[in-house]
Write a protein that holds these residues in place. Structure first.
Motif, PDB file in Angstrom:
ATOM      1  N   ARG A  81       0.846  -1.192   0.000  1.00  0.00           N
ATOM      2  CA  ARG A  81       0.000   0.000   0.000  1.00  0.00           C
ATOM      3  C   ARG A  81       0.882   1.243   0.000  1.00  0.00           C
ATOM      4  O   ARG A  81       1.785   1.389   0.833  1.00  0.00           O
ATOM      5  N   ILE A  82       0.636   2.148  -0.954  1.00  0.00           N
ATOM      6  CA  ILE A  82       1.312   3.446  -0.978  1.00  0.00           C
ATOM      7  C   ILE A  82       0.223   4.508  -1.010  1.00  0.00           C
ATOM      8  O   ILE A  82      -0.507   4.623  -2.003  1.00  0.00           O
ATOM      9  N   GLY A  83       0.110   5.261   0.068  1.00  0.00           N
ATOM     10  CA  GLY A  83      -0.999   6.184   0.173  1.00  0.00           C
ATOM     11  C   GLY A  83      -2.296   5.394   0.159  1.00  0.00           C
ATOM     12  O   GLY A  83      -2.475   4.463   0.946  1.00  0.00           O
ATOM     13  N   GLU A  84      -3.182   5.721  -0.757  1.00  0.00           N
ATOM     14  CA  GLU A  84      -4.461   5.011  -0.873  1.00  0.00           C
ATOM     15  C   GLU A  84      -4.431   3.915  -1.935  1.00  0.00           C
ATOM     16  O   GLU A  84      -5.437   3.237  -2.157  1.00  0.00           O
ATOM     17  N   VAL A  85      -3.286   3.725  -2.590  1.00  0.00           N
ATOM     18  CA  VAL A  85      -3.196   2.838  -3.753  1.00  0.00           C
ATOM     19  C   VAL A  85      -2.474   1.538  -3.394  1.00  0.00           C
ATOM     20  O   VAL A  85      -1.441   1.559  -2.710  1.00  0.00           O
TER      21      VAL A  85
ATOM     22  N   GLY B 209       8.973  -9.430 -18.627  1.00  0.00           N
ATOM     23  CA  GLY B 209       9.685 -10.197 -19.639  1.00  0.00           C
ATOM     24  C   GLY B 209      10.652  -9.408 -20.490  1.00  0.00           C
ATOM     25  O   GLY B 209      11.109  -9.884 -21.539  1.00  0.00           O
ATOM     26  N   HIS B 210      11.007  -8.202 -20.070  1.00  0.00           N
ATOM     27  CA  HIS B 210      11.872  -7.322 -20.882  1.00  0.00           C
ATOM     28  C   HIS B 210      13.344  -7.587 -20.602  1.00  0.00           C
ATOM     29  O   HIS B 210      14.099  -7.977 -21.496  1.00  0.00           O
ATOM     30  N   VAL B 211      13.776  -7.363 -19.370  1.00  0.00           N
ATOM     31  CA  VAL B 211      15.144  -7.647 -18.915  1.00  0.00           C
ATOM     32  C   VAL B 211      15.051  -8.125 -17.464  1.00  0.00           C
ATOM     33  O   VAL B 211      13.968  -8.151 -16.881  1.00  0.00           O
ATOM     34  N   LEU B 212      16.183  -8.482 -16.899  1.00  0.00           N
ATOM     35  CA  LEU B 212      16.231  -8.906 -15.509  1.00  0.00           C
ATOM     36  C   LEU B 212      15.537  -7.879 -14.606  1.00  0.00           C
ATOM     37  O   LEU B 212      15.838  -6.688 -14.658  1.00  0.00           O
ATOM     38  N   GLY B 213      14.592  -8.324 -13.788  1.00  0.00           N
ATOM     39  CA  GLY B 213      13.925  -7.440 -12.844  1.00  0.00           C
ATOM     40  C   GLY B 213      12.817  -6.583 -13.413  1.00  0.00           C
ATOM     41  O   GLY B 213      12.146  -5.868 -12.651  1.00  0.00           O
ATOM     42  N   SER B 214      12.602  -6.621 -14.711  1.00  0.00           N
ATOM     43  CA  SER B 214      11.594  -5.729 -15.309  1.00  0.00           C
ATOM     44  C   SER B 214      10.200  -6.098 -14.826  1.00  0.00           C
ATOM     45  O   SER B 214       9.867  -7.261 -14.637  1.00  0.00           O
ATOM     46  N   ALA B 215       9.380  -5.070 -14.625  1.00  0.00           N
ATOM     47  CA  ALA B 215       8.059  -5.287 -14.038  1.00  0.00           C
ATOM     48  C   ALA B 215       7.012  -4.380 -14.663  1.00  0.00           C
ATOM     49  O   ALA B 215       7.304  -3.252 -15.075  1.00  0.00           O
ATOM     50  N   GLN B 216       5.804  -4.911 -14.713  1.00  0.00           N
ATOM     51  CA  GLN B 216       4.629  -4.087 -14.930  1.00  0.00           C
ATOM     52  C   GLN B 216       4.170  -3.589 -13.556  1.00  0.00           C
ATOM     53  O   GLN B 216       4.327  -4.288 -12.559  1.00  0.00           O
ATOM     54  N   VAL B 217       3.606  -2.410 -13.525  1.00  0.00           N
ATOM     55  CA  VAL B 217       3.104  -1.850 -12.273  1.00  0.00           C
ATOM     56  C   VAL B 217       1.578  -1.924 -12.284  1.00  0.00           C
ATOM     57  O   VAL B 217       0.923  -1.295 -13.123  1.00  0.00           O
ATOM     58  N   VAL B 218       1.036  -2.719 -11.375  1.00  0.00           N
ATOM     59  CA  VAL B 218      -0.413  -2.886 -11.257  1.00  0.00           C
ATOM     60  C   VAL B 218      -0.905  -1.990 -10.130  1.00  0.00           C
ATOM     61  O   VAL B 218      -0.456  -2.114  -8.978  1.00  0.00           O
ATOM     62  N   LEU B 219      -1.822  -1.089 -10.453  1.00  0.00           N
ATOM     63  CA  LEU B 219      -2.344  -0.107  -9.498  1.00  0.00           C
ATOM     64  C   LEU B 219      -3.826  -0.355  -9.259  1.00  0.00           C
ATOM     65  O   LEU B 219      -4.609  -0.428 -10.227  1.00  0.00           O
TER      66      LEU B 219
END
Length: 340
Positions: free
Chosen positions: A88-92, A100-110
Motif C-alpha cells: 500500500r502506498i498512500g491510498e493505492v 519479460g523485458h530484462v532482468l527485474g523488469s516489471a509491470q506496475v499494477v495499481l
C-alpha cells in the motif's frame, strides 16, 4: 459506488514536474524523467531508471541494476518489492508483475477504489532465459509501449538469428564476429541463447559489458566462460565471437580485431536502411520489445477497458485498437525509447 475513471487518478506528468506518470492518490511517479520525492521504477534501462530520486520502489533485480549503474544516484532510500507482493502506498495498492523485458523488469499494477490501471513499462512476449516471462493482467486501463508498433515489425524466432551467427562462424573461420548489443538485457540474452544453441567456447566481451554480466550471474543467470576482449590479443579472438556496445562498432577499438565481421542485434535490423547505416554485414533481428503481433495479442489478453499508448508508433496501435472496439489514445510521454 462507481469505480473512478482511470484518467481521474493516473495522468501523464509534465517533464518540469517530474515527468512519467503521476498517481495522485498514492503521491508517487512511475518512471519519472527528473528527480522526484517518490518513484516506482519498471526496469533498469536508463530511459526509465533516472538518478536522483529520494525514494525508489522496484524489484530487487532492478534496484541491483540501478545501484550498479547509478551508484549513490540510485535513490536516497531504496525499497525492494518482490513480484506479486502487493503493498500500500498512500491510498493505492501497488503490485509488480513480470514484464519479460530484462532482468527485474516489471509491470506496475495499481488498484484504487475498484479501478485498476496496469503500466507495462517495456515488455516482450518471447521466452528469455534471463528474466521471468510477461504476465497479462486484466485491467480497466492498460498503458503499453509501442516501440515496434507498426505491422512491418514482426520479429523472427531468435533461434534462427543465433543460427545465422554460428553459420557465419563456419563460413568465415578466419574472421572475428563482433555483435553490437545493449549492455543491459540484450548482451546477456544473446549469451544465453548462444549457449542454448550449443556454443560452449569462451565469449569475449567489451569492458562496458562485463559488470552487468557479473550482476546477472549474481542473480543466478548462468553465462558460461566470459573473457575481457580488451585484455585479449586480437589474433587470439580470430574465429570467435565478441559482444560490444553499438557505440564501439564505429570506434578505433574495433581495429585491433582481425578482420572483424560486424553484426548488430536489434529489432531495428528489420529495416535494411538501418543496417546499412551502421555498416552491418550480419543484421540480427533480436529484440527485447514486443513486435506488432505481440502488441496486438497483449491487448487481447489483457482486455482493457481503455488502452493508453506511449513511446513508439503510438498512432498505429491506437488505430488498430479502435478497429477492435477498444477505446484508445496516445499519451505522448517525453523522454522514453532510447535505452542506452
Amino acid at each position: 459506488m462507481t469505480a473512478p475513471a482511470p484518467d481521474s487518478w493516473v495522468t501523464p506528468c509534465p517533464p518540469d514536474q517530474g515527468g512519467g506518470l503521476w498517481v495522485a492518490p498514492g503521491g508517487f511517479h512511475i518512471d519519472p524523467t527528473r528527480p522526484v520525492g517518490r518513484a516506482v521504477i519498471t526496469h533498469g534501462h536508463s530511459d526509465h531508471a533516472r538518478p536522483g530520486h529520494a525514494h525508489v520502489l522496484a524489484t530487487p533485480g532492478t534496484l541491483a541494476i540501478m545501484q550498479a549503474r547509478l551508484g549513490e544516484g540510485a535513490g536516497l532510500h531504496r525499497q525492494p518489492l518482490a513480484y506479486r507482493q502487493p503493498i500500500r502506498i498512500g491510498e493505492v495498492t501497488v503490485t509488480l508483475v513480470p514484464a519479460g523485458h530484462v532482468l527485474g523488469s516489471a509491470q506496475v499494477v495499481l488498484d484504487w477504489r475498484g479501478s485498476r490501471v496496469v503500466i507495462s513499462g517495456d515488455y516482450k512476449r518471447r521466452p528469455d532465459p534471463t528474466c521471468e516471462p510477461f504476465e497479462p493482467v486484466p485491467c480497466d486501463a492498460f498503458v503499453t509501449e509501442a516501440t515496434f508498433g507498426l505491422p512491418v515489425f514482426r520479429h523472427p524466432p531468435v533461434e534462427g538469428e543465433i543460427a545465422k551467427v554460428l553459420h557465419a562462424l563456419s563460413l568465415f573461420p578466419e574472421r572475428t564476429i563482433v555483435i553490437g548489443c545493449y549492455a543491459l538485457g540484450k548482451c546477456q540474452r544473446l549469451i544465453t541463447e548462444l549457449r542454448r544453441a550449443g556454443y560452449d567456447h569462451p565469449l569475449y566481451l567489451h569492458g562496458a559489458h562485463l559488470p552487468l554480466c557479473e550482476l546477472y550471474r549474481g542473480q543466478g543467470v548462468e553465462l558460461g566462460e566470459l573473457r575481457p576482449a580488451t585484455a585479449t590479443d586480437g589474433a587470439a579472438m580470430r574465429g570467435g565471437i565478441v559482444l560490444a556496445p553499438p557505440s564501439a562498432m564505429a570506434d578505433k577499438w574495433l581495429r585491433r580485431l582481425v578482420d572483424p565481421l560486424p553484426a548488430y542485434a536489434s529489432g531495428w535490423m528489420r529495416v535494411r536502411a538501418r543496417a546499412r547505416q551502421h555498416g552491418v554485414e550480419l543484421p540480427l533481428i533480436v529484440s527485447d520489445h514486443a513486435d506488432w503481433d505481440e502488441l496486438c495479442q497483449t491487448v487481447r489478453d489483457v482486455a482493457p477497458g481503455e488502452l493508453w499508448v506511449t513511446h513508439g508508433s503510438e498512432e498505429a496501435l491506437v488505430h488498430w485498437a479502435g478497429t477492435q472496439g477498444v477505446k484508445a489514445r496516445p499519451l505522448h510521454l517525453v523522454g522514453f525509447g532510447e535505452e542506452e
